[in-house]
Scaffold this motif. Structure first.
Motif, PDB file in Angstrom:
ATOM      1  N   GLU A  43      46.170 -52.655 -20.102  1.00  0.00           N
ATOM      2  CA  GLU A  43      46.777 -52.524 -21.425  1.00  0.00           C
ATOM      3  C   GLU A  43      47.644 -51.271 -21.491  1.00  0.00           C
ATOM      4  O   GLU A  43      47.290 -50.226 -20.944  1.00  0.00           O
ATOM      5  CB  GLU A  43      45.706 -52.473 -22.516  1.00  0.00           C
ATOM      6  N   PHE A  44      48.763 -51.421 -22.180  1.00  0.00           N
ATOM      7  CA  PHE A  44      49.692 -50.314 -22.350  1.00  0.00           C
ATOM      8  C   PHE A  44      50.057 -50.213 -23.833  1.00  0.00           C
ATOM      9  O   PHE A  44      50.148 -51.234 -24.521  1.00  0.00           O
ATOM     10  CB  PHE A  44      50.966 -50.524 -21.530  1.00  0.00           C
ATOM     11  N   ALA A  45      50.285 -49.003 -24.293  1.00  0.00           N
ATOM     12  CA  ALA A  45      50.711 -48.782 -25.673  1.00  0.00           C
ATOM     13  C   ALA A  45      52.001 -47.984 -25.671  1.00  0.00           C
ATOM     14  O   ALA A  45      52.180 -47.056 -24.857  1.00  0.00           O
ATOM     15  CB  ALA A  45      49.632 -48.063 -26.463  1.00  0.00           C
ATOM     16  N   ARG A  84      54.399 -51.820 -37.967  1.00  0.00           N
ATOM     17  CA  ARG A  84      53.678 -51.461 -36.748  1.00  0.00           C
ATOM     18  C   ARG A  84      53.862 -49.974 -36.500  1.00  0.00           C
ATOM     19  O   ARG A  84      54.919 -49.418 -36.774  1.00  0.00           O
ATOM     20  CB  ARG A  84      54.214 -52.227 -35.522  1.00  0.00           C
ATOM     21  N   GLU A  85      52.832 -49.343 -35.970  1.00  0.00           N
ATOM     22  CA  GLU A  85      52.960 -47.965 -35.522  1.00  0.00           C
ATOM     23  C   GLU A  85      53.168 -47.918 -34.017  1.00  0.00           C
ATOM     24  O   GLU A  85      53.854 -47.031 -33.507  1.00  0.00           O
ATOM     25  CB  GLU A  85      51.713 -47.165 -35.901  1.00  0.00           C
ATOM     26  N   LYS A  86      52.569 -48.868 -33.323  1.00  0.00           N
ATOM     27  CA  LYS A  86      52.713 -48.929 -31.874  1.00  0.00           C
ATOM     28  C   LYS A  86      52.627 -50.377 -31.410  1.00  0.00           C
ATOM     29  O   LYS A  86      52.164 -51.256 -32.150  1.00  0.00           O
ATOM     30  CB  LYS A  86      51.655 -48.080 -31.173  1.00  0.00           C
ATOM     31  N   ILE A  87      53.072 -50.606 -30.200  1.00  0.00           N
ATOM     32  CA  ILE A  87      53.016 -51.931 -29.585  1.00  0.00           C
ATOM     33  C   ILE A  87      52.037 -51.855 -28.431  1.00  0.00           C
ATOM     34  O   ILE A  87      52.127 -50.963 -27.586  1.00  0.00           O
ATOM     35  CB  ILE A  87      54.399 -52.365 -29.070  1.00  0.00           C
ATOM     36  N   VAL A  88      51.093 -52.780 -28.418  1.00  0.00           N
ATOM     37  CA  VAL A  88      50.119 -52.837 -27.331  1.00  0.00           C
ATOM     38  C   VAL A  88      50.372 -54.095 -26.519  1.00  0.00           C
ATOM     39  O   VAL A  88      50.428 -55.197 -27.075  1.00  0.00           O
ATOM     40  CB  VAL A  88      48.670 -52.836 -27.873  1.00  0.00           C
TER      41      VAL A  88
END
Length: 250
Positions: free
Chosen positions: A24-26, A3-7
């Motif tokens: 939504e948040f990243a 993963r590069e980011k968590i959404v």
């Protein structure tokens, strides 16, 4: 999983009775993050993926060690403890967070579990003792009973079993599997047995054991793997015997 980011896609509600909305948040991915650590990162900088500043997300937690039971919520539609839900164990893609549906929403992911605690009062889920003077050592328990009681005592009133129970809802007065499990726990204690009949009569009434539909969702969902269906079955035997003896006795 790479993963590069968590959404996180979170259902928000400002206060009871207000309309809901999705935000939504990243955040940057780090190994071994749980849902609570993700929410804490959002709390530091509550900005949505669209760049809009918003209020910090409200949730409930205490121990962060899978003990207090307060951080229950729906994660990707599944009722579970958010402190022990690891991001690495979830499928790749946005993670959906919602409050439990069987309890009134206070705000965002925090719900009011007062009904659960009121039902625990109804069944007298405690051991009555007189603590005004030394009473000496308590009664001894055999090893088998001790092992059974220990497993039952790990219930943390997280309400996950209520969330998955089809009989537990706003149209029903059913006390739910967690409360019934506490009745069995207290009735297994030598001193707790003093109020055994009173507890059994309570669960023989409205909202009691006969309201259980035997769906068995509770035992599958319990975060502590408590044998809830065994407790319900055992209480079924106890109430049957109590009802028959009560009928036979003048």
């Amino acid at each position: 999983m790479t993963r590069e980011k968590i959404v996180l896609r979170i259902r928000r509600q400002d206060e009871p009775g207000k309309p809901t909305r999705w935000e939504e948040f990243a955040l940057p991915y780090r190994p071994n993050m749980n849902i609570i650590s993700c929410l804490m990162e959002i709390q530091k900088n509550p900005v949505t993926v669209s760049g809009q500043a918003t209020t910090p997300v409200v949730w409930e937690c205490c121990c962060l060690e899978h003990v207090c039971g307060s951080c229950s919520m729906l994660v990707n539609g599944k009722a579970r403890q958010s402190c022990s839900t690891l991001v690495d164990k979830l499928e790749d893609g946005p993670i959906t967070l919602e409050p439990l549906t069987k309890f009134p929403v206070i705000r965002d992911l925090q719900v009011d579990r007062a009904r659960l605690f009121e039902d625990l009062k109804k069944v007298k889920a405690w051991i009555p003792i007189d603590g005004t003077y030394p009473m000496g050592p308590g009664p001894r328990l055999d090893q088998k009973t001790t092992e059974i009681r220990y497993k039952l005592s790990t219930c943390m009133s997280c309400a996950v079993c209520m969330e998955v129970c089809p009989q537990y809802n706003e149209r029903s007065s059913f006390v739910g599997p967690s409360v019934l499990n506490q009745v069995r726990l207290m009735n297994l204690h030598p001193t707790g047995k003093l109020n055994r009949d009173e507890r059994l009569e309570t669960i023989m009434g409205d909202g009691g054991i006969t309201d259980c539909g035997n769906a068995q969702n509770c035992v599958k969902a319990c975060p502590k793997n408590i044998p809830l269906t065994e407790s319900i079955a055992d209480l079924g035997r106890q109430t049957t015997i109590h009802g028959l003896l009560g009928w036979l006795m003048p």
